[in-house]
Design a protein around this motif. Structure first.
Motif, PDB file in Angstrom:
ATOM      1  N   ASP A 252      -0.120   5.036   8.715  1.00 18.82           N
ATOM      2  CA  ASP A 252      -0.989   4.143   7.911  1.00 18.82           C
ATOM      3  C   ASP A 252      -2.288   4.822   7.337  1.00 18.82           C
ATOM      4  OD1 ASP A 252       0.278   1.809   8.242  1.00 18.82           O
ATOM      5  OD2 ASP A 252      -0.427   1.405   9.884  1.00 18.82           O
ATOM      6  N   ALA A 253      -2.926   5.755   8.108  1.00 19.46           N
ATOM      7  CA  ALA A 253      -4.253   6.339   7.820  1.00 19.46           C
ATOM      8  C   ALA A 253      -4.027   7.406   6.524  1.00 19.46           C
ATOM      9  CB  ALA A 253      -4.961   6.980   8.754  1.00 19.46           C
ATOM     10  N   PHE A 254      -2.971   8.127   6.786  1.00 18.64           N
ATOM     11  CA  PHE A 254      -2.901   9.565   5.853  1.00 18.64           C
ATOM     12  C   PHE A 254      -1.630   9.558   4.838  1.00 18.64           C
ATOM     13  CE2 PHE A 254      -4.999  10.638   9.862  1.00 18.64           C
ATOM     14  CZ  PHE A 254      -6.137  11.405   9.128  1.00 18.64           C
ATOM     15  N   HIS A 255      -0.636   8.639   5.041  1.00 19.58           N
ATOM     16  CA  HIS A 255       0.545   8.806   4.153  1.00 19.58           C
ATOM     17  C   HIS A 255       0.440   8.015   2.584  1.00 19.58           C
ATOM     18  CE1 HIS A 255       4.741   8.705   2.801  1.00 19.58           C
ATOM     19  NE2 HIS A 255       5.038   9.559   3.938  1.00 19.58           N
ATOM     20  N   PRO A 256       0.689   8.956   1.742  1.00 18.02           N
ATOM     21  CA  PRO A 256       0.319   8.452   0.386  1.00 18.02           C
ATOM     22  C   PRO A 256       1.062   7.350  -0.100  1.00 18.02           C
ATOM     23  CG  PRO A 256       1.508  10.451   0.441  1.00 18.02           C
ATOM     24  CD  PRO A 256       1.222  10.246   1.862  1.00 18.02           C
ATOM     25  N   ASP A 257       2.412   7.039   0.680  1.00 19.78           N
ATOM     26  CA  ASP A 257       3.241   6.174   0.392  1.00 19.78           C
ATOM     27  C   ASP A 257       3.246   4.880   1.241  1.00 19.78           C
ATOM     28  OD1 ASP A 257       5.276   4.429  -0.668  1.00 19.78           O
ATOM     29  OD2 ASP A 257       6.373   6.064  -0.952  1.00 19.78           O
ATOM     30  N   SER A 258       2.454   3.683   1.116  1.00 17.25           N
ATOM     31  CA  SER A 258       2.427   2.598   1.710  1.00 17.25           C
ATOM     32  C   SER A 258       3.674   1.919   1.909  1.00 17.25           C
ATOM     33  CB  SER A 258       1.204   1.774   1.752  1.00 17.25           C
ATOM     34  OG  SER A 258       1.241   1.344   0.314  1.00 17.25           O
ATOM     35  N   SER A 259       4.377   1.979   1.008  1.00 12.70           N
ATOM     36  CA  SER A 259       5.611   0.989   0.935  1.00 12.70           C
ATOM     37  C   SER A 259       6.808   1.680   1.965  1.00 12.70           C
ATOM     38  CB  SER A 259       6.036   0.736  -0.453  1.00 12.70           C
ATOM     39  OG  SER A 259       6.418   2.089  -1.057  1.00 12.70           O
ATOM     40  N   LYS A 260       6.717   3.045   1.899  1.00 11.46           N
ATOM     41  CA  LYS A 260       7.552   3.907   2.711  1.00 11.46           C
ATOM     42  C   LYS A 260       7.226   3.622   4.121  1.00 11.46           C
ATOM     43  CE  LYS A 260       9.706   8.431   3.453  1.00 11.46           C
ATOM     44  NZ  LYS A 260       9.882   9.620   2.968  1.00 11.46           N
ATOM     45  N   VAL A 261       5.946   3.442   4.383  1.00  7.34           N
ATOM     46  CA  VAL A 261       5.521   3.566   5.958  1.00  7.34           C
ATOM     47  C   VAL A 261       5.894   1.885   6.109  1.00  7.34           C
ATOM     48  CG1 VAL A 261       3.552   3.461   7.224  1.00  7.34           C
ATOM     49  CG2 VAL A 261       3.783   5.151   5.664  1.00  7.34           C
ATOM     50  N   ALA A 262       5.800   0.988   5.332  1.00  8.87           N
ATOM     51  CA  ALA A 262       6.094  -0.602   5.807  1.00  8.87           C
ATOM     52  C   ALA A 262       7.560  -0.397   6.074  1.00  8.87           C
ATOM     53  CB  ALA A 262       5.853  -1.364   4.821  1.00  8.87           C
ATOM     54  N   ALA A 263       8.369   0.349   5.348  1.00  2.86           N
ATOM     55  CA  ALA A 263       9.950   0.186   5.592  1.00  2.86           C
ATOM     56  C   ALA A 263       9.896   1.028   6.905  1.00  2.86           C
ATOM     57  CB  ALA A 263      10.696   1.100   4.446  1.00  2.86           C
ATOM     58  N   MET A 264       9.378   1.901   7.184  1.00  2.00           N
ATOM     59  CA  MET A 264       9.727   2.812   8.399  1.00  2.00           C
ATOM     60  C   MET A 264       9.379   1.930   9.630  1.00  2.00           C
ATOM     61  SD  MET A 264       8.359   6.664   7.745  1.00  2.00           S
ATOM     62  CE  MET A 264       8.567   7.055   9.413  1.00  2.00           C
ATOM     63  N   LYS A 265       8.287   1.277   9.403  1.00  2.00           N
ATOM     64  CA  LYS A 265       7.829   0.225  10.469  1.00  2.00           C
ATOM     65  C   LYS A 265       8.930  -1.034  10.828  1.00  2.00           C
ATOM     66  CE  LYS A 265       2.617   0.245  10.064  1.00  2.00           C
ATOM     67  NZ  LYS A 265       1.634  -0.467   9.512  1.00  2.00           N
ATOM     68  N   ALA A 266       9.397  -1.470   9.808  1.00  2.00           N
ATOM     69  CA  ALA A 266      10.332  -2.363   9.928  1.00  2.00           C
ATOM     70  C   ALA A 266      11.661  -1.973  10.518  1.00  2.00           C
ATOM     71  CB  ALA A 266      10.761  -3.151   8.600  1.00  2.00           C
ATOM     72  N   HIS A 267      12.091  -0.695  10.117  1.00  2.00           N
ATOM     73  CA  HIS A 267      13.273  -0.113  10.692  1.00  2.00           C
ATOM     74  C   HIS A 267      13.056   0.163  12.011  1.00  2.00           C
ATOM     75  CE1 HIS A 267      16.487   3.256   9.922  1.00  2.00           C
ATOM     76  NE2 HIS A 267      16.888   2.462  11.036  1.00  2.00           N
TER      77      HIS A 267
END
Length: 339
Positions: A252-267
């Motif tokens: 959340d703090a460092f990844h430039p693609d928040s949408s990708k992080v959101a998808a990873m969280k859901a997965h």
């Protein structure tokens, strides 16, 4: 580039030079400073005197890290043409204002400051508490007011410091024929506190759970590999928890693609995403972030004469600024101004 205007805020921020700066500093303040320096006048204080408040018996720990911190600043993109970087011990007005403010603040008020209470407990002080450490919130108030800063980037754990600074401003202004000192506001970072790589609530040099800005590729790899995830996530197919999961906090703090992080969280929450895959994503992100900083820093730190020249120039500018405030306060109190 956004140009500074006459209506700009004035910002003061800084760090104690107790070691090299780390990712907690970067996400909590350094990244924000780089953005703000094109928008507002900004002073950045290397607070060596405050570093001595709990390192008085080992001053070399502070002195050897002054230029290390200076190199960190430049390596992340702080521009000395836009931000004035200065050294606390080179600004005598700060110490004199601290002394004046100490006379209007009670010991009980300082002891009630929750930030001070927590740090005293964390460092294991009891009656061996250095007096300088107890009153460092007053020193911070002197720093902020001497520069006339009205906007101070801090972590949420420093909010009591801002509250106490404004109490001092109010009290001191009430003693003067006309107000001299400015009230200030805290500017919180979107990520104001980064947990340590061990899962501790805060990344801290004193706790040894940091990842420095100069960390090598191997150090980054080892740190990410050791990060706390979800102890209940035993198999890839198991649903996982993201709350308290350090890897996702860092994503959340460092990844430039928040949408990708959101998808990873859901997965991850549904099951089917392994911890190793999440860590690989984070490591790639951190390696890309820190590689240019590490390279630039390595180039800077070898030229200590250049670093000291820049620090001296910034300190001379800051000296003039802080002396003006000191003179105004002393005259308002009726104290003679001799120099």
């Amino acid at each position: 580039m956004t140009q500074q205007t006459e209506h700009s805020h004035l910002i003061l921020t800084g760090d104690r030079p107790t070691g090299q700066l780390h990712l907690g500093h970067y996400v909590g303040s350094l990244r924000q400073r780089v953005e703000l320096q094109t928008q507002h006048p900004q002073y950045i204080l290397i607070a060596d005197l405050q570093g001595l408040t709990d390192n008085g018996s080992q001053p070399e720990k502070i002195t050897r890290n002054v230029l290390e911190v200076m190199a960190d600043y430049l390596a992340v993109g702080i521009d000395p043409q836009l931000s004035t970087i200065c050294l606390q011990s080179a600004l005598p007005a700060l110490a004199e204002l601290t002394m004046l403010y100490m006379n209007i603040v009670t010991v009980s008020r300082v002891e009630r400051n929750p930030t001070v209470k927590n740090e005293i407990q964390q460092k294991g002080f009891s009656r061996s508490l250095p007096a300088g450490f107890l009153v460092y919130p007053i020193s911070q108030a002197a720093d902020i007011t001497a520069f006339g800063a009205d906007l101070v980037p801090v972590g949420d754990d420093q909010l009591p410091m801002i509250e106490q600074t404004n109490e001092i401003v109010h009290k001191m202004n009430s003693l003067l024929p006309q107000p001299v000192l400015r009230h200030c506001k805290a500017l919180l970072s979107p990520v104001s506190r980064l947990p340590g790589i061990d899962g501790n609530a805060k990344m801290s040099k004193s706790l040894g759970n940091t990842l420095t800005l100069s960390a090598s590729e191997e150090e980054i790899h080892k740190a990410v590999g050791a990060m706390y995830t979800d102890p209940g996530h035993l198999r890839v197919s198991d649903p996982g928890q993201i709350e308290g999961n350090v890897v996702f906090t860092y994503l959340d703090a460092f990844h430039p693609d928040s949408s990708k992080v959101a998808a990873m969280k859901a997965h991850y929450q549904q099951g089917g995403l392994g911890d190793r895959q999440c860590k690989n994503e984070l490591e790639t992100c951190l390696q890309e972030l820190l590689a240019p900083v590490r390279q630039r820093r390595a180039e800077l730190i070898v030229d200590k004469e250049m670093l000291m020249t820049l620090l001296k120039a910034g300190s001379e500018k800051a000296h003039e600024k802080t002396q003006q405030t000191l003179v105004a306060v002393k005259r308002g109190l009726g104290l003679p101004v001799m120099f």
